[in-house]
Design a protein around this motif. Sequence first.
Motif, PDB file in Angstrom:
ATOM      1  N   SER A  79       0.831  -1.186   0.000  1.00 60.31           N
ATOM      2  CA  SER A  79       0.000   0.000   0.000  1.00 60.31           C
ATOM      3  C   SER A  79       0.874   1.248   0.000  1.00 60.31           C
ATOM      4  N   PRO A  80       0.569   2.236  -0.849  1.00 58.22           N
ATOM      5  CA  PRO A  80       1.348   3.480  -0.811  1.00 58.22           C
ATOM      6  C   PRO A  80       1.185   4.208   0.524  1.00 58.22           C
ATOM      7  N   ALA A 116      11.110  -4.110   4.803  1.00 55.86           N
ATOM      8  CA  ALA A 116      12.439  -4.363   4.256  1.00 55.86           C
ATOM      9  C   ALA A 116      12.434  -5.648   3.444  1.00 55.86           C
ATOM     10  N   THR A 117      13.478  -5.801   2.661  1.00 58.09           N
ATOM     11  CA  THR A 117      13.685  -7.024   1.898  1.00 58.09           C
ATOM     12  C   THR A 117      15.175  -7.194   1.667  1.00 58.09           C
ATOM     13  N   THR A 158      16.478  -8.007  -1.135  1.00 62.68           N
ATOM     14  CA  THR A 158      16.834  -7.633  -2.501  1.00 62.68           C
ATOM     15  C   THR A 158      16.792  -6.133  -2.765  1.00 62.68           C
ATOM     16  N   THR A 159      15.826  -5.414  -2.191  1.00 65.68           N
ATOM     17  CA  THR A 159      15.718  -3.979  -2.465  1.00 65.68           C
ATOM     18  C   THR A 159      16.082  -3.102  -1.278  1.00 65.68           C
ATOM     19  N   GLY A 160      16.487  -3.684  -0.172  1.00 63.97           N
ATOM     20  CA  GLY A 160      16.917  -2.897   0.970  1.00 63.97           C
ATOM     21  C   GLY A 160      15.834  -2.661   1.994  1.00 63.97           C
ATOM     22  N   ARG A 161      16.084  -1.690   2.839  1.00 60.29           N
ATOM     23  CA  ARG A 161      15.200  -1.392   3.961  1.00 60.29           C
ATOM     24  C   ARG A 161      14.562  -0.028   3.801  1.00 60.29           C
ATOM     25  N   SER A 162      13.411   0.102   4.434  1.00 55.48           N
ATOM     26  CA  SER A 162      12.818   1.404   4.676  1.00 55.48           C
ATOM     27  C   SER A 162      12.931   1.682   6.170  1.00 55.48           C
ATOM     28  N   TYR A 163      12.256   0.858   6.985  1.00 51.55           N
ATOM     29  CA  TYR A 163      12.289   1.018   8.440  1.00 51.55           C
ATOM     30  C   TYR A 163      11.861  -0.283   9.097  1.00 51.55           C
ATOM     31  N   GLY A 164      12.183  -0.418  10.355  1.00 49.73           N
ATOM     32  CA  GLY A 164      11.753  -1.592  11.106  1.00 49.73           C
ATOM     33  C   GLY A 164      12.618  -1.834  12.326  1.00 49.73           C
ATOM     34  N   PHE A 165      12.273  -2.905  13.023  1.00 47.02           N
ATOM     35  CA  PHE A 165      13.021  -3.326  14.199  1.00 47.02           C
ATOM     36  C   PHE A 165      13.530  -4.739  13.997  1.00 47.02           C
ATOM     37  N   ASP A 177      12.285   4.416   0.275  1.00 50.78           N
ATOM     38  CA  ASP A 177      11.159   3.519   0.030  1.00 50.78           C
ATOM     39  C   ASP A 177      11.670   2.262  -0.665  1.00 50.78           C
ATOM     40  N   CYS A 178      11.604   1.131   0.045  1.00 55.28           N
ATOM     41  CA  CYS A 178      12.072  -0.129  -0.542  1.00 55.28           C
ATOM     42  C   CYS A 178      11.010  -0.785  -1.422  1.00 55.28           C
ATOM     43  N   GLY A 179       9.783  -0.257  -1.387  1.00 59.60           N
ATOM     44  CA  GLY A 179       8.727  -0.790  -2.233  1.00 59.60           C
ATOM     45  C   GLY A 179       8.085  -2.063  -1.723  1.00 59.60           C
ATOM     46  N   GLU A 180       8.412  -2.468  -0.513  1.00 59.59           N
ATOM     47  CA  GLU A 180       7.880  -3.702   0.056  1.00 59.59           C
ATOM     48  C   GLU A 180       6.793  -3.399   1.077  1.00 59.59           C
ATOM     49  N   PRO A 181       5.919  -4.368   1.331  1.00 56.79           N
ATOM     50  CA  PRO A 181       4.912  -4.178   2.378  1.00 56.79           C
ATOM     51  C   PRO A 181       5.545  -4.310   3.765  1.00 56.79           C
TER      52      PRO A 181
END
Length: 160
Positions: free
Chosen positions: A3-4, A34-35, A37-44, A116-120
């Motif tokens: 979701s955007p 995160a993923t 293959t495309t990297g991270r946006s945010y998380g723990f 933005d890694c583009g992942e959910p």
Amino acid sequence: MPSPLLGLRDELTLAFWIRGSGENGNWQWPVSRATTTTGRSYGFYIGKTTGILTFSGAFEAFPDRGHMDFPTGLNVWDDTWHHVVAVYSAATGQLQITIDGAASGGYAVNGGRLRDCGEPVSFGHVFPGKLDEVLLYSRCLTAEEAAGLSRREPPEMKGL
């Protein structure tokens, strides 16, 4: 398809209850966007051998760095419920962490927008513990609002 609305890049508050259950030989990701293959946006994530909960983010101001990590100092492998809140503002460059209703630390990231890694958003990736009441806001909660979440006092309803 992610979701955007979850592609939060300017302001973010991520809050949840967590109860870790111990080492399993993996980097544990209770909540992340995160993923590999495309990297991270945010998380723990939880340290593979330490049990320390760490906020990880990727920031536009540092294009050559895959991500930056900010340890909370909390070992979640103590079989106890803990409430965690991370608040990031691209405008101020500040990351604030609240653990169990108390300010745990602040970081002058000065990283600009989150990438933005583009992942959910995903929950419980190789995490054998428990999560509850995961909340994501598209605004920065105040310190009082963040602390109030651990007492189940809802903030003013703005954002997600």
